[in-house]
Write a protein that holds these residues in place. Structure first.
Motif, mmCIF file in Angstrom:
data_model
loop_
_atom_site.group_PDB
_atom_site.id
_atom_site.type_symbol
_atom_site.label_atom_id
_atom_site.label_comp_id
_atom_site.label_asym_id
_atom_site.label_seq_id
_atom_site.Cartn_x
_atom_site.Cartn_y
_atom_site.Cartn_z
ATOM 1 N N MET A 278 41.664 44.868 41.145
ATOM 2 C CA MET A 278 41.870 43.859 40.111
ATOM 3 C C MET A 278 41.467 42.480 40.618
ATOM 4 N N LYS A 279 41.755 42.170 41.867
ATOM 5 C CA LYS A 279 41.333 40.882 42.443
ATOM 6 C C LYS A 279 39.816 40.759 42.460
ATOM 7 N N SER A 280 39.132 41.868 42.658
ATOM 8 C CA SER A 280 37.670 41.842 42.728
ATOM 9 C C SER A 280 37.029 41.721 41.354
ATOM 10 N N GLY A 281 37.820 41.862 40.302
ATOM 11 C CA GLY A 281 37.284 41.824 38.947
ATOM 12 C C GLY A 281 36.842 43.166 38.425
ATOM 13 N N THR A 282 37.176 44.236 39.141
ATOM 14 C CA THR A 282 36.794 45.599 38.763
ATOM 15 C C THR A 282 37.999 46.329 38.189
ATOM 16 N N GLU A 283 37.855 46.870 36.988
ATOM 17 C CA GLU A 283 38.962 47.564 36.324
ATOM 18 C C GLU A 283 39.042 49.018 36.797
ATOM 19 N N PRO A 284 40.186 49.474 37.265
ATOM 20 C CA PRO A 284 40.324 50.893 37.590
ATOM 21 C C PRO A 284 40.195 51.761 36.337
#
Length: 442
Positions: free
Chosen positions: A90-96
């Motif tokens: 989430m910090k990286s901007g990538t949604e699981p």
């Protein structure tokens, strides 16, 4: 000649540059800055951490180790390692893109541990409820993350004989019952989230069964389609939720486009016209891992799927590992392979957002599978000004002439190398395996 008309807009650029497992090194997520830099929209959490999810990550038996424990008791769960992973994503901007189930067990002949059907489908669904509440509603000292997609299982259709299936040691009917119970229960609890499945092995039989040997799927391609048809019939008869249907392809670029059309056609024919489709495992000729040609093929896949009836896609995979499928990062140096830069280049178009018309002498309007050069273009804003970009690749075995005409002012032109995107003058020809990104002021 390739002609770009930045005034002729079309569909939105789709989130096609998702990945599977992210590049973790044990608990170290220090490589996640690469996800941010390439704007990776999704990371599908399946096969994370190695065998049995490393005994720590994502898999339901790792999150809920005692199947006889109370799903309503926070003490029954072990969220710690997955908390770390999800938070860093989430910090990286990538949604699981969260798979609810277990890791594949390719060593099933030695011992099949976790791939058996749950003893109680409703109890399993309640465990999944606890997982979802933890990550989206703050339950059990959890989080309020906007994780939208929750995928029930992966490849239950892998092999017709349950005793040889590395993902599902049960019958097709047992899986359908699990899906019906879990999807209905979870949709009632979380009507705003997307509940679906099932990570189909794919539709190789549609192209006559000429699947590459590295696809690592059952040769009984007809079973994949029969399983899909029976699944749709069961879900329809029992009025189950199917917010999205997920499927896989390790075949060629044009074949994967055909699979997308087949999945969409069958869903629509059975009345699932609002169900999204996602190709959440793909890789084209991973034997070329680490080469510019593999990057060109990945770029060609983006162009193919942008014009195919699919809503999203996720590459298998983003690990920094020794498998040929771990095709984005060199495990010896932890530096990106050329294919990573294809994802980074596609993200330029994705950020701009609006696809624009492309015409070429080879193929007429862009997107046809027999094109020599694959071309995709988009427009949007950058620093408050109108901008455009063109992504071109040459996935053939020979250099091809390049003449690019666009109604904009060329501001930069970069070609993909082993070290990344390097700015060059616009070339007169595109070498075999080359990927080119041109940006324009409009």
């Amino acid at each position: 000649m390739i002609r770009i008309d930045f005034t002729d807009t079309g569909a939105r650029i789709k989130p096609l540059h998702g990945i599977g497992q992210p590049p973790t090194r044990g608990n170290d997520c220090g490589m996640f800055h690469y996800l941010t830099e390439a704007g990776i929209p999704f990371s599908r959490l399946h096969d994370v951490g190695g065998y049995f999810g490393g005994g720590r990550f994502v898999d339901i038996p790792n999150l809920f180790p005692d199947p006889d424990a109370d799903p309503a008791d926070p003490a029954s769960y072990r969220f710690g390692f997955t908390d770390l992973l999800v938070t860093e994503l989430m910090k990286s901007g990538t949604e699981p893109f969260f798979r609810l189930g277990v890791t594949i067990e390719n060593e099933w002949a030695v011992y099949a541990a976790r791939i058996w059907p749950p003893r109680d489908s409703l109890a399993w669904a309640k465990i999944c409820e606890g997982v979802i509440r933890h990550y989206t509603e703050g339950w059990a000292d959890g989080f309020h993350y906007p994780i939208r997609y929750w995928e029930i299982w992966n490849e239950p259709d892998n092999v017709p004989d349950p005793m040889e299936n590395p993902m599902w040691r049960g019958s097709a009917e047992q899986f359908f019952e699990l899906y019906a119970t879990a999807s209905t229960y979870l949709k009632e609890k979380f009507p705003h989230l997307k509940i679906g499945g099932y990570g189909s092995c794919g539709f190789y039989g549609v192209t006559g069964g000429n699947v590459p040997t590295y696809a690592a799927t059952s040769p009984r391609f007809d079973y994949f389609r029969t399983f899909f048809d029976d699944f749709l019939a069961y879900v329809k008869a029992h009025n189950c939720p199917l917010d999205f249907f997920s499927w896989h392809s390790y075949d060629s670029v044009p074949s994967t486009g055909m699979f997308a059309a087949y999945a969409r056609h069958r869903l629509d024919a059975e009345g699932f016209t609002e169900t999204e489709t996602t190709c959440d495992e793909w890789n084209c000729n991973p034997t070329l891992r680490g080469t510019r040609m593999h990057a060109a093929l990945c770029t060609a896949m983006f162009a193919e799927l942008q014009h195919a009836p699919v809503d999203s896609a996720m590459f298998y995979d983003g690990r920094c590992g020794v498998s040929m499928f771990s095709s984005l990062f060199n495990p010896l140096t932890e530096a990106p392979f050329p294919a990573y830069y294809a994802f980074l280049a596609f993200n330029v178009l994705y950020r701009f957002g609006q696809e624009v018309a492309v015409y070429t002498e080879q193929m007429g309007e862009a997107g046809q599978a027999d094109a020599a050069l694959r071309v995709l273009a988009a427009r949007g804003e950058k620093d408050g000004a109108a901008r455009g970009a063109v992504l071109i690749c040459n996935p053939t075995g020979t250099s091809l002439p390049l003449e690019l005409n666009a109604n904009g002012r060329l501001t930069s032109c970069s070609v993909l190398t082993e070290e990344g995107l390097v700015e060059i003058p616009l070339p007169a020809e595109l070498e075999s395996g080359a990927v080119l990104l041109a940006e324009y002021a409009l």
